[in-house]
Design an enzyme around this catalytic site. Structure first.
Site, PDB file in Angstrom:
ATOM      1  N   HIS A 156       0.845  -1.190   0.000  1.00 12.36           N
ATOM      2  CA  HIS A 156       0.000   0.000   0.000  1.00 12.36           C
ATOM      3  C   HIS A 156       0.890   1.254   0.000  1.00 12.36           C
ATOM      4  O   HIS A 156       2.080   1.190   0.341  1.00 12.36           O
ATOM      5  CB  HIS A 156      -0.890   0.006   1.239  1.00 12.36           C
ATOM      6  CG  HIS A 156      -2.056  -0.939   1.148  1.00 12.36           C
ATOM      7  ND1 HIS A 156      -3.062  -0.962   2.081  1.00 12.36           N
ATOM      8  CD2 HIS A 156      -2.367  -1.889   0.239  1.00 12.36           C
ATOM      9  CE1 HIS A 156      -3.956  -1.877   1.748  1.00 12.36           C
ATOM     10  NE2 HIS A 156      -3.554  -2.466   0.639  1.00 12.36           N
ATOM     11  N   GLU A 182       1.070   3.804   2.006  1.00  5.97           N
ATOM     12  CA  GLU A 182       1.683   4.163   3.292  1.00  5.97           C
ATOM     13  C   GLU A 182       2.898   3.287   3.592  1.00  5.97           C
ATOM     14  O   GLU A 182       3.905   3.755   4.147  1.00  5.97           O
ATOM     15  CB  GLU A 182       0.672   4.011   4.439  1.00  5.97           C
ATOM     16  CG  GLU A 182      -0.556   4.905   4.321  1.00  5.97           C
ATOM     17  CD  GLU A 182      -1.719   4.195   3.623  1.00  5.97           C
ATOM     18  OE1 GLU A 182      -1.499   3.502   2.606  1.00  5.97           O
ATOM     19  OE2 GLU A 182      -2.860   4.344   4.095  1.00  5.97           O
ATOM     20  N   CYS A 241      -6.036   1.802   6.052  1.00  7.52           N
ATOM     21  CA  CYS A 241      -6.670   0.529   6.414  1.00  7.52           C
ATOM     22  C   CYS A 241      -6.091   0.027   7.743  1.00  7.52           C
ATOM     23  O   CYS A 241      -5.249   0.671   8.356  1.00  7.52           O
ATOM     24  CB  CYS A 241      -6.437  -0.506   5.307  1.00  7.52           C
ATOM     25  SG  CYS A 241      -4.747  -1.148   5.237  1.00  7.52           S
ATOM     26  N   CYS A 261      -2.208  -0.539   7.534  1.00  5.92           N
ATOM     27  CA  CYS A 261      -1.438   0.707   7.471  1.00  5.92           C
ATOM     28  C   CYS A 261      -1.556   1.499   8.766  1.00  5.92           C
ATOM     29  O   CYS A 261      -0.588   2.142   9.192  1.00  5.92           O
ATOM     30  CB  CYS A 261      -1.859   1.517   6.257  1.00  5.92           C
ATOM     31  SG  CYS A 261      -1.344   0.724   4.709  1.00  5.92           S
TER      32      CYS A 261
END
Lengths: 156, 156
Positions: A58, A60, A88, A91
């Site tokens: 992701h 992040e 999420c 993260c």
């Protein structure tokens, strides 16, 4: 903790949106992130799950890894993470583990968000690190790029 | 979903404990993980946060990355993750994102665990992927290596 003017917040969120555009061009879910310390970007990231075939990649996570390498330190104590969409569960956990004191995000993620929507991981008093959270910076633009992506995908 | 005899579960947890030993030798918090598919280990990992200066480099993350590369796929649909200690928030999120159907862990983590202790991320009906969770395999050994590490650290 670093302070930012509204203009500075929008500047760094626009940089995160540039990262989201990289994901979009590769037909990935368009989410982007930058990490800022002392007015400088020390980590950039965009969602690259399909390209790299890595479940964890992701925006992040990519930005935290880059910032950890830049700093030579797993702790990002004086930095601020800007991300286009609410983080999420994974993260949000990673943000706490990296000891980031502050997160600024664009639009909420009612289905998967863990910084206020499904969970409130970043402000959980039981965990050993709390993160200040602000949302709504360039919210419309951050939400729009996601809507465009999913509309385009459904129409295919 | 793969089935395992008790003997097989203990065999693979012992492999995860070997990974935890690698962390211990490097004075990292000793947690280890293996991911198993069709009776074979397709990913191994140990906590390497200090060594690599990466906040996210928990045992499960390292093992998921390795399995993703081995499979050429971010989805680990038919695999089982064995880990010595209950996964944290980040790792529980990552397990769901990797679509792992099953997690077997050794000992609980009452302070940071997110697979039953602080949170129940893996079985949350609101998320789009649910994970079967079993705990207690080689529990004593998995807990003991952690206790030894923290006792040693406090005595220094």
């Amino acid at each position: 903790m670093a302070d930012f003017t509204q203009e500075e917040k929008e500047f760094f969120m626009a940089e995160a949106l540039k990262e989201a555009q990289i994901s979009l061009q590769k037909e990935e879910i368009p989410i982007g992130c930058v990490i800022v310390k002392d007015g400088q970007i020390i980590g950039r990231g965009h969602n690259a799950r399909e390209e790299l075939n890595q479940a964890i990649m992701h925006a992040e996570i990519m930005a935290i890894n880059e910032a950890n390498i830049a700093e030579g330190n797993w702790r990002l104590l004086d930095a601020t993470l800007f991300v286009t969409i609410e983080p999420c569960v994974m993260c949000s956990g990673a943000i706490g583990l990296a000891r980031l004191p502050r997160v600024i995000y664009g639009a909420q993620n009612p289905k998967f968000g863990a910084a206020g929507s499904l969970y409130d991981i970043l402000t959980d008093q039981r965990l050993n690190h709390r993160v200040a959270v602000e949302r709504g910076i360039l919210e419309k633009e951050c939400a729009q790029i996601m809507q465009d992506f999913f509309r385009h995908r459904r129409s295919k």
